[in-house]
Each structure stands twice: as structure tokens, then as C-alpha cells.
Design a protein around this motif. Structure first.
Motif, mmCIF file in Angstrom:
data_model
loop_
_atom_site.group_PDB
_atom_site.id
_atom_site.type_symbol
_atom_site.label_atom_id
_atom_site.label_comp_id
_atom_site.label_asym_id
_atom_site.label_seq_id
_atom_site.Cartn_x
_atom_site.Cartn_y
_atom_site.Cartn_z
ATOM 1 N N GLN A 249 -75.088 55.437 20.727
ATOM 2 C CA GLN A 249 -74.280 54.657 21.675
ATOM 3 C C GLN A 249 -73.354 53.694 20.940
ATOM 4 O O GLN A 249 -72.191 53.513 21.303
ATOM 5 N N LEU A 250 -73.884 53.049 19.897
ATOM 6 C CA LEU A 250 -73.058 52.106 19.126
ATOM 7 C C LEU A 250 -71.942 52.840 18.387
ATOM 8 O O LEU A 250 -70.815 52.338 18.302
ATOM 9 N N GLN A 251 -72.261 54.036 17.858
ATOM 10 C CA GLN A 251 -71.225 54.805 17.150
ATOM 11 C C GLN A 251 -70.123 55.246 18.105
ATOM 12 O O GLN A 251 -68.947 55.262 17.746
ATOM 13 N N MET A 253 -69.158 53.589 20.773
ATOM 14 C CA MET A 253 -68.330 52.405 21.004
ATOM 15 C C MET A 253 -67.400 52.151 19.819
ATOM 16 O O MET A 253 -66.238 51.796 19.988
ATOM 17 N N LYS A 254 -67.932 52.329 18.631
ATOM 18 C CA LYS A 254 -67.133 52.127 17.421
ATOM 19 C C LYS A 254 -65.948 53.100 17.392
ATOM 20 O O LYS A 254 -64.807 52.703 17.123
ATOM 21 N N LEU A 257 -63.252 52.124 19.839
ATOM 22 C CA LEU A 257 -62.464 50.996 19.323
ATOM 23 C C LEU A 257 -61.501 51.463 18.234
ATOM 24 O O LEU A 257 -60.346 51.044 18.194
ATOM 25 N N GLU A 258 -61.994 52.339 17.366
ATOM 26 C CA GLU A 258 -61.131 52.857 16.288
ATOM 27 C C GLU A 258 -59.929 53.601 16.855
ATOM 28 O O GLU A 258 -58.807 53.439 16.403
ATOM 29 N N PHE A 265 -63.726 52.961 27.005
ATOM 30 C CA PHE A 265 -64.573 51.805 26.681
ATOM 31 C C PHE A 265 -64.895 51.028 27.965
ATOM 32 O O PHE A 265 -66.039 50.633 28.211
ATOM 33 N N LEU A 268 -67.478 52.826 29.958
ATOM 34 C CA LEU A 268 -68.817 52.684 29.366
ATOM 35 C C LEU A 268 -69.455 51.354 29.765
ATOM 36 O O LEU A 268 -70.637 51.287 30.096
ATOM 37 N N ILE A 269 -68.652 50.281 29.710
ATOM 38 C CA ILE A 269 -69.192 48.965 30.084
ATOM 39 C C ILE A 269 -69.573 48.963 31.561
ATOM 40 O O ILE A 269 -70.630 48.459 31.934
ATOM 41 N N PHE B 190 -74.500 45.874 25.714
ATOM 42 C CA PHE B 190 -73.940 47.017 26.460
ATOM 43 C C PHE B 190 -74.587 48.316 25.954
ATOM 44 O O PHE B 190 -75.007 49.162 26.747
ATOM 45 N N ALA B 191 -74.675 48.451 24.631
ATOM 46 C CA ALA B 191 -75.213 49.693 24.049
ATOM 47 C C ALA B 191 -76.695 49.853 24.374
ATOM 48 O O ALA B 191 -77.171 50.970 24.614
ATOM 49 N N LEU B 194 -77.023 51.057 27.933
ATOM 50 C CA LEU B 194 -76.686 52.486 28.006
ATOM 51 C C LEU B 194 -77.817 53.340 27.436
ATOM 52 O O LEU B 194 -78.155 54.390 27.980
ATOM 53 N N ARG B 236 -60.235 43.433 17.602
ATOM 54 C CA ARG B 236 -60.692 44.756 17.191
ATOM 55 C C ARG B 236 -61.118 44.817 15.724
ATOM 56 O O ARG B 236 -62.185 45.336 15.393
ATOM 57 N N LEU B 240 -64.939 45.543 14.724
ATOM 58 C CA LEU B 240 -65.283 46.786 14.026
ATOM 59 C C LEU B 240 -66.041 46.504 12.733
ATOM 60 O O LEU B 240 -66.996 47.207 12.387
ATOM 61 N N LEU B 243 -69.560 45.418 13.647
ATOM 62 C CA LEU B 243 -70.251 46.550 14.272
ATOM 63 C C LEU B 243 -70.689 47.566 13.211
ATOM 64 O O LEU B 243 -71.795 48.119 13.264
ATOM 65 N N ILE B 247 -74.539 48.750 12.665
ATOM 66 C CA ILE B 247 -74.986 50.157 12.648
ATOM 67 C C ILE B 247 -75.701 50.444 11.325
ATOM 68 O O ILE B 247 -76.748 51.097 11.292
#
Lengths: 280, 280
Positions: A249-251, A253-254, A257-258, A265, A268-269, B190-191, B194, B236, B240, B243, B247
Motif C-alpha cells: 500500500q505504501l509503495q 502511494m509512493k 506521488l512519483e 491518490f 485511495l484516501i 491512510f496506508a 487500506l 512532494r 517522497l 516515505l 518503506i
């Protein structure tokens, strides 16, 4: 009733206070391999006396094992060996499959009720024990079909007097669900503390800026490794499974963002906001 | 003093309540493009009247912009265009570099004080506004050298009356540190929501089992995407970066569990426990 609490820390100490206050027991014997903790518990009047396990068992009906789950694996079989039909033995461990497998064939298995109160704080030791820690919280009892009826009744009566909600599960379900709603929260909190300690070299800035949000996500990182490493060890398979999903899930989101995909995004929230309906 | 609050949600509404209560302003004009919110804010007596931005500016000295950071980028330049030497304009945005770059060359830049109160809850809208949200919390003021002295004095006086701690930073520092102590907490929450919603198909079990620990790590997942997506967008680069580290920490824990290296896992938790010294 005379009750013995083995392990006079946060959970054992808080139980001792409640058992007395709610009239479940009128005398509490404390047992602790840590002599300092035993003395503190007595000074704080959490227990009425300290004793050896053998002595305590000779004099009490209810024996509650409030020790880390690895220590439980050592002590429970020995306690069951000495148990008679007058004894009721309960644990408060956060994992259940290993311990129940271990004592499955024990001739006195019926005297044991496997329990897990869904309550606690990030602190430990007898000084951390508090009144009403369990009020309105959930007590999970596992595999109760393997406990003697009279032993189960003693525990159900206790849960009722402590004003707790009662939930029954088998050990497998218990370990699965607690991985989701308890163990993973601790993993993320430990990792978040490490992240911030690693990135934020100016620790004074954390102190100045940290608000309620940061504190609430990271407070579990104050929890004791003595308690938590054995939990992760016993529930390794389930914890790894949910940890995998969390990293995924974190990846995700990352990557969003990238790529600057703010629309996905946002969705997802919104999806995560559904937790509103489930949390009280 | 007459004050205008643009955006009558959690932060704007709570500020309105405090400004009145602490004697900073005796009349509060609310401005909100959401007519429902404006009406609710008036019904709840959070504001004294609703008005258009233009009308409100003509009658008030202090104008506080309590809107998401993307809306701030749209509105702040227009507000500065209309600002005179009698006006003091303050924002409450969670990111600072983009907004300050945008108005850097504006002839009325001096009338603006860039502020970020480190306080909030996971709720939004005027119904979420509460008394004393800011008491004993930190107010960060950014790049104050670019604000006129008299405008800064008005804000510093307000911060003092709200009983907040004052911290000065430049915009770059601000965005870096808030990524660590605020933005990442929201991402993890959030993650985590989810993750649990994905893995835990029996949502009734979450309801039964969730205790304080789960609730505190996941409560930020109730936060509004309208507020948070623009924050992640504006910050951002820093988000990032932190984050990535988070991870990495989770992957390290996962590998230790896979290898069953509990000794190193124990040391990691001990290291994370250092957060105890920093958190109040």
C-alpha cells in the motif's frame, strides 16, 4: 476468592486492581521473577503479598498468567502439572495458537482458559498499572470447548464483573485478526519512530512541532521489546502477511506521488476514509 | 478588532471561537464558497455574519485564510492585490515554500504573515470546530523577515493571547520538518487503514477487537482528501524522501522476521523506544 497474578506489570497489575475493586477476589498474591517489580507492586498496594508460584498455587483458586508469550510457553505446562480440580488458570497472551498447541494433550488442559483482553497502553511495569483499564473493552476467550465448564464459568463471571465485552474465537481466528488490528499497528509505529529518528537529526524540532497526529501514530513505539518480540515470533506468519500488504500500500502511494497522479491518490484516501464507519 | 475567517472549517472555525474568547477580535466575519458550511458556522455561532470576501475585507483588519493549500495559491494573490496598509493577512497552510515563492515579489507581500498552527483533529467542517484547539500548541511563523513589522506584531500578539508557543522558521525548514512529524504520519495512517480494509474482510471483527492502539494509529485515516492531497502535492519532494525511508524501515523489519533474526529485531525496537525521550 484468593487470586494469584503471575507477572505484576501493566496488565497483571491492572487486573489485580480491578479484581479487588469489582469484588472478584478479596486477596491478591503476586508472583514475579523480577524482585524489584514484586516489591513495587506491593508498595503500590496492587498486590496484598508476594510469594513463590508453588506457595501461591497452594492457596489460591484463580491463577492469572500475565507474562510475555515466550515466558508463558515455559511456565504454563509446569502450572498445569501442579493444577488440581480446585484451580482455574487463565493467561492474557496476545497470541494463542502456539500456547494452545503446546498444552493440547495435557491431562489438566480443562483447568485452563485462554484469554486475551484487548486493552493496554504503551507503558510497562507495575507503575503503569491503572484502574478501569478493562472497563468496556473486549475480552477474547479462545477454544473454550477445551476448558472445563466450571473453569469457564469462573472466567465468564470475572469478565462480567470487570464490565468487559465477551467474544469467543478459535485460536487460529484470534491470531489472524489480532495481526490485522493490533500487531501491524505496533510494527508501523516502531518503523515510524525509526524513520523520524533517522531522518530528523534536529530532534529539538520534533519536540517543537510534534502535534497530536504524530504522537498518536508513534506512541506505540514506546512499547517494550520484551513483550513484542515474542508476539511477532509466535505470530510470524500472519504478521508477515499483513506487513507485506502494508508495504504494498505504501509503495502504491509512493508511485502515485512519483507519477503525480493525484486523482488516484485522492481516491485511495477516500477509500481509506471508510475506516470511519468501522471505528467507534 | 473585526476579523475575517476565510474557510469556516475545523481550523478556521476553531480559530474564530478562540479569537472571540481570548479577546483578540470582537466581531468575526465568515467567508466560505461552500454556502452550507457558512450557514452552519453561523447557526453554531462560530461567526457573527457571513459576507463576500470583498465586503469582508473592506470592514476588517485581520484576514485569516483557513483553506486547503491549493485554494490558497488561487486566493492569496487576489487578497494581496486588494490589501491596504490597514490589513494583516495570515494563512494556516501546512506547506509553505510554494505559497511564499508565489507572492515573493508582490508589492503588498509585507502585509502577509505565513503561519502554521501545529494543531488539528481528523475531522473537518464547522461542526468539527472546537474550543481551545490551539492552547499550548505550537504556531510556526515562516520567513517573518519579509513581513512588515506592524503586521508581524498583530500576529505575535494574537499567538500570545491564544496561549500558543511561537517558533520561527524559514519556509524550506518548515516543509522539511513537517514532512517528518506530520505528513508521514498521515501517509502511514491512510496506508494502514487500506491494509486492514483489504486484509480484514470480516469488518465486524475489527469493530470487536480494535483497541486503543489500533485506533490511535489509524484515526488520521479519517482525514479529508481535500485537505491532504494538496499538501502531498506541494511537499512532494520531502514527503517522497521520508516515505522512502519509512518503506526501507518496514522492509528491514520484514527481512528480520523472514530470517527469524529476533535479536536484531529486538535492538531495532529498543532503538525506536528512544522516541520516549522526545515525545512529551
Amino acid at each position: 476468592m484468593i487470586a494469584t497474578i503471575v507477572g505484576t506489570g501493566l496488565i497483571g497489575g491492572s487486573l489485580a486492581i480491578s479484581l479487588k475493586e469489582k469484588g472478584v477476589a478479596n486477596w491478591i498474591i503476586g508472583v514475579d521473577q523480577n524482585a524489584d517489580n514484586l516489591q513495587k507492586a506491593q508498595e503500590l498496594k496492587i498486590i496484598d503479598e508476594g510469594a513463590t508460584l508453588q506457595d501461591a498455587m497452594q492457596r489460591s483458586q484463580l491463577i492469572i498468567l500475565a507474562i510475555p508469550v515466550d515466558a508463558l510457553l515455559q511456565i504454563l505446562p509446569a502450572v498445569l502439572d501442579k493444577a488440581g480440580p480446585e484451580h482455574v488458570i487463565m493467561d492474557v497472551g496476545s497470541t494463542k495458537q502456539q500456547i494452545l498447541q503446546l498444552v493440547a494433550g495435557h491431562p489438566n488442559r480443562g483447568r485452563f482458559v485462554a484469554a486475551h483482553p484487548m486493552a493496554g497502553t504503551e507503558y510497562s511495569g507495575p507503575e503503569a498499572a491503572i484502574k478501569n483499564l478493562f472497563t468496556q473493552k473486549t475480552m477474547v476467550l479462545c477454544d473454550v470447548k477445551n476448558s472445563d465448564e466450571d473453569a469457564l464459568e469462573v472466567i465468564e463471571n470475572m469478565v462480567d464483573k470487570l464490565q468487559m465485552r465477551l467474544v469467543y474465537m478459535n485460536a487460529e481466528e484470534h491470531d489472524l485478526h489480532t495481526a490485522y488490528v493490533s500487531h501491524i499497528s505496533h510494527i508501523t509505529s516502531f518503523a515510524l519512530a525509526l524513520t523520524v529518528l533517522e531522518k530528523e537529526k534536529e530532534q529539538g524540532r520534533i519536540f517543537e512541532l510534534a502535534s497530536g497526529g504524530f504522537e498518536s501514530t508513534v506512541r506505540l513505539a514506546k512499547s517494550s521489546p520484551d513483550m513484542w518480540v515474542p508476539i511477532f515470533k509466535h505470530n510470524r506468519h500472519n504478521v508477515l502477511d499483513v506487513l507485506d500488504e502494508h508495504i504494498h500500500q505504501l509503495q502504491q502511494m509512493k508511485q502515485l506521488l512519483e507519477k503525480e497522479d493525484y486523482e488516484t491518490f485522492y481516491k485511495l484516501i477516500q477509500k481509506s476514509n471508510k475506516i470511519r464507519k468501522i471505528l467507534k
